[in-house]
Design an enzyme around this catalytic site. Structure first.
Site, PDB file in Angstrom:
ATOM      1  N   ASP A 159      -7.203   8.308  -2.205  1.00 23.03           N
ATOM      2  CA  ASP A 159      -5.822   8.209  -1.729  1.00 23.03           C
ATOM      3  C   ASP A 159      -5.168   9.574  -1.884  1.00 23.03           C
ATOM      4  O   ASP A 159      -5.810  10.547  -2.307  1.00 23.03           O
ATOM      5  CB  ASP A 159      -5.045   7.125  -2.495  1.00 23.03           C
ATOM      6  CG  ASP A 159      -4.004   6.454  -1.621  1.00 23.03           C
ATOM      7  OD1 ASP A 159      -3.095   7.157  -1.143  1.00 23.03           O
ATOM      8  OD2 ASP A 159      -4.120   5.242  -1.390  1.00 23.03           O
ATOM      9  N   HIS A 165      -3.526   8.619   4.056  1.00 25.08           N
ATOM     10  CA  HIS A 165      -3.777   8.617   2.609  1.00 25.08           C
ATOM     11  C   HIS A 165      -4.825   9.680   2.254  1.00 25.08           C
ATOM     12  O   HIS A 165      -5.706   9.450   1.437  1.00 25.08           O
ATOM     13  CB  HIS A 165      -4.263   7.242   2.149  1.00 25.08           C
ATOM     14  CG  HIS A 165      -3.227   6.161   2.245  1.00 25.08           C
ATOM     15  ND1 HIS A 165      -2.367   5.854   1.210  1.00 25.08           N
ATOM     16  CD2 HIS A 165      -2.900   5.320   3.267  1.00 25.08           C
ATOM     17  CE1 HIS A 165      -1.564   4.850   1.592  1.00 25.08           C
ATOM     18  NE2 HIS A 165      -1.865   4.521   2.831  1.00 25.08           N
ATOM     19  N   GLU A 222      -1.180   2.639   7.182  1.00 27.29           N
ATOM     20  CA  GLU A 222      -0.070   3.558   6.881  1.00 27.29           C
ATOM     21  C   GLU A 222      -0.392   5.014   7.229  1.00 27.29           C
ATOM     22  O   GLU A 222      -0.041   5.928   6.484  1.00 27.29           O
ATOM     23  CB  GLU A 222       0.323   3.440   5.400  1.00 27.29           C
ATOM     24  CG  GLU A 222       0.767   2.032   4.997  1.00 27.29           C
ATOM     25  CD  GLU A 222       1.041   1.903   3.518  1.00 27.29           C
ATOM     26  OE1 GLU A 222       1.994   1.201   3.138  1.00 27.29           O
ATOM     27  OE2 GLU A 222       0.288   2.511   2.708  1.00 27.29           O
ATOM     28  N   TRP A 269      -2.828  -7.834   5.843  1.00 30.82           N
ATOM     29  CA  TRP A 269      -1.947  -7.616   4.688  1.00 30.82           C
ATOM     30  C   TRP A 269      -0.469  -7.664   5.042  1.00 30.82           C
ATOM     31  O   TRP A 269       0.356  -8.051   4.211  1.00 30.82           O
ATOM     32  CB  TRP A 269      -2.282  -6.286   4.013  1.00 30.82           C
ATOM     33  CG  TRP A 269      -1.845  -5.037   4.731  1.00 30.82           C
ATOM     34  CD1 TRP A 269      -2.472  -4.445   5.778  1.00 30.82           C
ATOM     35  CD2 TRP A 269      -0.702  -4.227   4.444  1.00 30.82           C
ATOM     36  NE1 TRP A 269      -1.802  -3.312   6.172  1.00 30.82           N
ATOM     37  CE2 TRP A 269      -0.713  -3.150   5.362  1.00 30.82           C
ATOM     38  CE3 TRP A 269       0.323  -4.299   3.507  1.00 30.82           C
ATOM     39  CZ2 TRP A 269       0.266  -2.158   5.380  1.00 30.82           C
ATOM     40  CZ3 TRP A 269       1.308  -3.303   3.501  1.00 30.82           C
ATOM     41  CH2 TRP A 269       1.272  -2.251   4.429  1.00 30.82           C
ATOM     42  N   PHE A 323      -0.676  -8.660  -6.108  1.00 27.48           N
ATOM     43  CA  PHE A 323      -0.500  -8.862  -7.542  1.00 27.48           C
ATOM     44  C   PHE A 323       0.136  -7.660  -8.232  1.00 27.48           C
ATOM     45  O   PHE A 323       0.338  -7.685  -9.450  1.00 27.48           O
ATOM     46  CB  PHE A 323      -1.844  -9.188  -8.201  1.00 27.48           C
ATOM     47  CG  PHE A 323      -2.365 -10.573  -7.905  1.00 27.48           C
ATOM     48  CD1 PHE A 323      -1.711 -11.409  -7.023  1.00 27.48           C
ATOM     49  CD2 PHE A 323      -3.518 -11.039  -8.515  1.00 27.48           C
ATOM     50  CE1 PHE A 323      -2.179 -12.684  -6.733  1.00 27.48           C
ATOM     51  CE2 PHE A 323      -4.003 -12.309  -8.254  1.00 27.48           C
ATOM     52  CZ  PHE A 323      -3.336 -13.135  -7.369  1.00 27.48           C
ATOM     53  N   TRP A 338      -2.630  -2.905  -6.501  1.00 25.52           N
ATOM     54  CA  TRP A 338      -2.315  -1.489  -6.315  1.00 25.52           C
ATOM     55  C   TRP A 338      -1.696  -0.942  -7.603  1.00 25.52           C
ATOM     56  O   TRP A 338      -0.856  -1.585  -8.227  1.00 25.52           O
ATOM     57  CB  TRP A 338      -1.350  -1.306  -5.144  1.00 25.52           C
ATOM     58  CG  TRP A 338      -1.870  -1.853  -3.849  1.00 25.52           C
ATOM     59  CD1 TRP A 338      -1.420  -2.942  -3.174  1.00 25.52           C
ATOM     60  CD2 TRP A 338      -2.963  -1.337  -3.081  1.00 25.52           C
ATOM     61  NE1 TRP A 338      -2.156  -3.136  -2.040  1.00 25.52           N
ATOM     62  CE2 TRP A 338      -3.103  -2.161  -1.944  1.00 25.52           C
ATOM     63  CE3 TRP A 338      -3.831  -0.251  -3.238  1.00 25.52           C
ATOM     64  CZ2 TRP A 338      -4.080  -1.945  -0.976  1.00 25.52           C
ATOM     65  CZ3 TRP A 338      -4.800  -0.035  -2.279  1.00 25.52           C
ATOM     66  CH2 TRP A 338      -4.925  -0.862  -1.155  1.00 25.52           C
ATOM     67  N   GLU A 361       0.119   1.931  -8.567  1.00 32.40           N
ATOM     68  CA  GLU A 361       1.185   2.907  -8.815  1.00 32.40           C
ATOM     69  C   GLU A 361       1.922   2.612 -10.117  1.00 32.40           C
ATOM     70  O   GLU A 361       2.251   3.528 -10.881  1.00 32.40           O
ATOM     71  CB  GLU A 361       2.188   2.905  -7.655  1.00 32.40           C
ATOM     72  CG  GLU A 361       1.640   3.436  -6.338  1.00 32.40           C
ATOM     73  CD  GLU A 361       1.199   2.320  -5.422  1.00 32.40           C
ATOM     74  OE1 GLU A 361       0.685   1.295  -5.942  1.00 32.40           O
ATOM     75  OE2 GLU A 361       1.336   2.456  -4.190  1.00 32.40           O
TER      76      GLU A 361
END
Length: 783
Positions: free
Chosen positions: A444, A517, A583, A649, A675, A724, A726
């Site tokens: 990423d 990404h 994205e 998604w 999640f 994910w 972050e």
């Protein structure tokens, strides 16, 4: 014996076992101080202080201990204010803890347990219960012997200042996933509670009353939602400014006392719920004399069961061939006469004489083993030997097979790296829940996590970022921690991870993001970017979100990425290779005369069609190598590559469109499977990216939308939840965000739609939580 009679019998038996714990551990060391009596040694007590060293203690959130804590006359003494709270170096979940204490005139202190040192917003006394230590009787809920602010204590139990008091705290598992807390002061019981976090429980009512009547309780703050919801933690001795001394500090760990892995309704508490289960009377008891019988490929699966049972049981079962005895055995059999249950299905037949697991394929035998483990007492999941447990399995006949063939989770080491041992541990938890696909988001903007021999700079440069964003991207000014973060998996690591997962019948799906990404890759090799000269000094991204850096669709870049995929395919045997495709910020393509010319030369309409062209290059390449491309539903823009699998998604629309067009899909909508979203009220949960996906919402998800034509429903391969990272900075928080929601997802993916029942699931989950505790999984407590 009917079901009601069985429930009554087991509740009586549980009460008898708890009484035995109380009676057998009621003796107090009568010899010299800081020494265990022979009886205490026999019962498994250990000293936490020997009168000479405080090496089993440290300050809260510290590795050392302040000098105000001294050893005086074989006691551990806080000599003056400033010593700060101290905690045990070891964590405890269930225990029988005892000590002696005396306190200076007018003094105040306390004992807390299951203290959470990971919290940054709360002090220990805000999230952990406190047994009050105090001179002089005052308000009933804050005098010596009280559970601070919650349970009142009568006057006259505590001794005078300077005299030694005895305290005992017993925290034990109770029936139906609840817990029991009992406390004594000077041999007088002051606390007797059932810990049940259900909103209408007596425990919850006690907390509500305490928060409402703060003036009566004599407290200064409200208890937050996370109060006493940690499942393990150290024991804390409080520095409240007064001189206080402790001695004869000893503890005994208690096992999870689950006599049967059954719910309150009397059903087997297996997650995911089996297709069918027929119950009968009796048990099979596993002892050191029990034989495991299997041969050939079945023996491989049998050996895995032996390996997983050995640590808690304290003995290893012996593996024999099918020529061995017929009774008192666990038998594994592969059969070609079970076509109706598929490659992952199994039958499990438990009688008083034998346990027989049958399946068409090894995967079925493995899943039968996971069910067998869940039929045993929850303490079988302990990593160390558990004493005093009879390893009984209730008699039952189970037939079981999955509804979907793709039952997956995604982890994201690209944002926050996940060390290999923690990833393997995560795989173990997945296997217990019969999840069979793990997607690893390896690349990423914020990091490149896989070694590629042909392009070493991808990990030399791309695996490391200078610092990381603190707090939420969209809240307040951007602040950074100033700490270098990174890491990557060597190719040897990858082979080990794949091999480990394969042994547990989990397929690892690698994800190499393209065309967006891409900043970590472009920072390593700037020629991969649209504007190489302008991008030659960019660094791996330190903030969250999506950068504008995108791969340039030049022949050189396509060859580079296909070379990467070649090494990826050599490492991952997975049929499915994920290329992301989501994205992709196309501003650089729009601003580039080179790629605007490419769009015209190829007769493409726009940048979306250029992305479709780019994806088709990868689809053709993977198909040529016998693999299938998987991409997020963004790859539908501009037209779908013919062999691609779509992961839906952004809602369900992409999945519906793809399935109705004859393409395979995996349902992964943000609404039910993200999640990384909050699982409770945002003001009461750790920081998350946003959203709200509670446990019940996950469980109620239906992966085949009504808008998919009936004859196209077979194109729904299954479902997958995304973690994910972050805002998931470490493996412990990864577990917190995954469980118990992953247990709900596992049941959605495995069990028949007709058996879906959230109340029944919750009843089984309360028992299942004991298994997660024994595995030391840091799950989110149930509401």
């Amino acid at each position: 014996m009917n079901r009601i009679e069985r429930i009554i019998m087991w509740k009586k038996l549980y009460s008898f076992v708890l009484i035995c714990i109380l009676v057998c551990s009621g003796c107090v060391s009568a010899g010299r101080i800081n020494q265990l009596s022979p009886e205490e040694k026999k019962q498994g007590f250990k000293l936490l202080f020997d009168g000479k060293s405080m090496d089993k203690w440290r300050n809260y959130k510290s590795k050392t201990i302040r000098p105000q804590w001294q050893i005086i006359d074989e006691a551990m003494v806080l000599t003056e204010k400033g010593g700060k709270d101290i905690v045990t170096k070891e964590k405890f979940d269930y225990f029988d803890f005892r000590l002696q204490w005396n306190i200076a005139e007018g003094g105040n202190s306390g004992i807390m347990f299951r203290v959470d040192e990971s919290t940054t917003k709360r002090l220990p006394w805000m999230v952990a219960p406190e047994f009050q230590l105090k001179d002089r009787y005052g308000k009933p809920r804050k005098s010596a012997g009280a559970l601070y602010g919650l349970v009142a204590v009568p006057e006259g139990i505590a001794k005078k200042a300077g005299e030694w008091n005895t305290t005992r705290i017993l925290l034990a598992p109770g029936p139906n996933g609840r817990e029991q807390l009992k406390c004594w002061l000077n041999d007088t019981q002051t606390v007797d509670l059932v810990i049940d976090h259900a909103p209408d429980s007596e425990w919850s009512k006690l907390i509500k009353r305490r928060n409402k009547e703060k003036d009566v309780a004599g407290t200064k703050f409200e208890l937050p939602a996370e109060f006493f919801k940690t499942t393990t933690g150290p024991i804390l001795l409080q520095d409240h400014g007064a001189r206080v001394a402790f001695r004869n500090i000893r503890i005994r760990k208690l096992p999870t006392i689950a006599l049967l892995a059954t719910s309150e309704a009397g059903k087997v508490s297996v997650i995911p719920r089996p297709v069918s289960a027929e119950y009968s009377e009796g048990f099979f008891t596993i002892t050191p004399a029990t034989l495991v019988i299997a041969e050939d490929k079945a023996a491989t699966e049998a050996q895995k069961l032996i390996d997983t049972l050995a640590p808690a049981m304290g003995f290893r079962l012996k593996l024999a061939t099918s020529s061995g005895p017929q009774d008192r055995v666990i038998r594994f059999e592969l059969s070609d006469k079970l076509p109706q249950i598929g490659n992952e299905g199994y039958t499990l037949d438990v009688t008083a004489k034998s346990i027989v697991i049958r399946a068409a394929k090894p995967a079925g035998l493995f899943y039968g083993s996971q069910t067998l483990r869940q039929l045993l007492p929850a303490s079988v999941f302990s990593k160390t030997k558990v004493k005093g447990v009879t390893w009984k399995v209730p008699s039952v006949m189970i037939t079981d097979y999955p509804r979907f063939k793709w039952r997956g989770l995604l982890v994201d080491p690209a944002r926050h790296f996940i060390p290999k041992p923690d990833l393997l541990r995560f795989i173990d938890a997945m296997a217990l829940h019969k999840l069979n696909s793990l997607q690893i988001h390896l690349t990423d903007d914020q990091g490149w996590r896989i070694e590629i021999k042909k392009y070493p700079k991808l990990t030399e440069v791309g695996a490391w970022r200078d610092e990381t964003l603190i707090g939420h991207l969209h809240k307040g000014p951007l602040l950074f921690d100033g700490k270098r973060h990174g890491g990557f998996y060597t190719q040897a690591d990858i082979r080990e991870i794949v091999r480990y997962a394969s042994a547990r019948h989990i397929n690892i799906v690698p994800e190499i993001e393209m065309p967006g990404h891409a900043r970590a890759a472009i920072s390593s090799y700037p020629h991969l970017g649209v504007f190489p000269e302008k991008q030659k000094d960019i660094r791996v991204w330190t903030r969250w979100g999506v950068s504008g850096d995108i791969f340039a669709p030049r022949p050189r870049t396509i060859a580079f990425l296909q070379n990467v995929l070649t090494e990826v395919m050599q490492l991952f045997p997975s049929k499915y290779i994920h290329i992301g495709g989501d994205e992709a910020v196309k501003n650089h393509w729009k601003a580039s005369e080179e790629f605007q010319a490419l769009i015209r030369d190829k007769g493409l309409k726009d940048e979306a069609k250029l992305q479709s062209w780019f994806i088709k290059q990868m689809d053709t390449f993977l198909t040529k190598n016998g693999r299938r491309l998987v991409g997020w539903d963004d790859i539908l823009q501009g037209g779908l590559a013919p062999g691609a699998v779509v992961m839906s998604w952004r809602g369900e629309t992409g999945g519906i469109t793809s399935a109705n067009a004859g393409h395979d899909v995996v349902m992964a909508p943000t609404s039910h499977t993200y999640f990384d979203y909050y699982q409770g009220p945002a003001d009461k949960e750790p920081l998350a990216i946003g959203g709200y996906v509670p446990l019940e919402k996950v469980y109620q998800y239906e992966p085949i939308p009504k808008a998919i034509d009936a004859d196209k429903a077979g194109h729904v391969l299954g479902l997958q939840a995304q973690l994910w990272s972050e805002y998931i900075p470490d493996p412990q928080h990864l577990e917190y965000m995954a469980y118990p929601r992953a247990a709900a997802l596992a049941e959605v993916g495995w069990s028949p739609k007709s058996l879906k029942d959230y109340d029944d699931f919750l009843a089984r989950l309360r028992q299942h939580i004991q298994r997660l505790k024994a595995m030391d999984i840091r799950y989110r407590p149930l509401d």
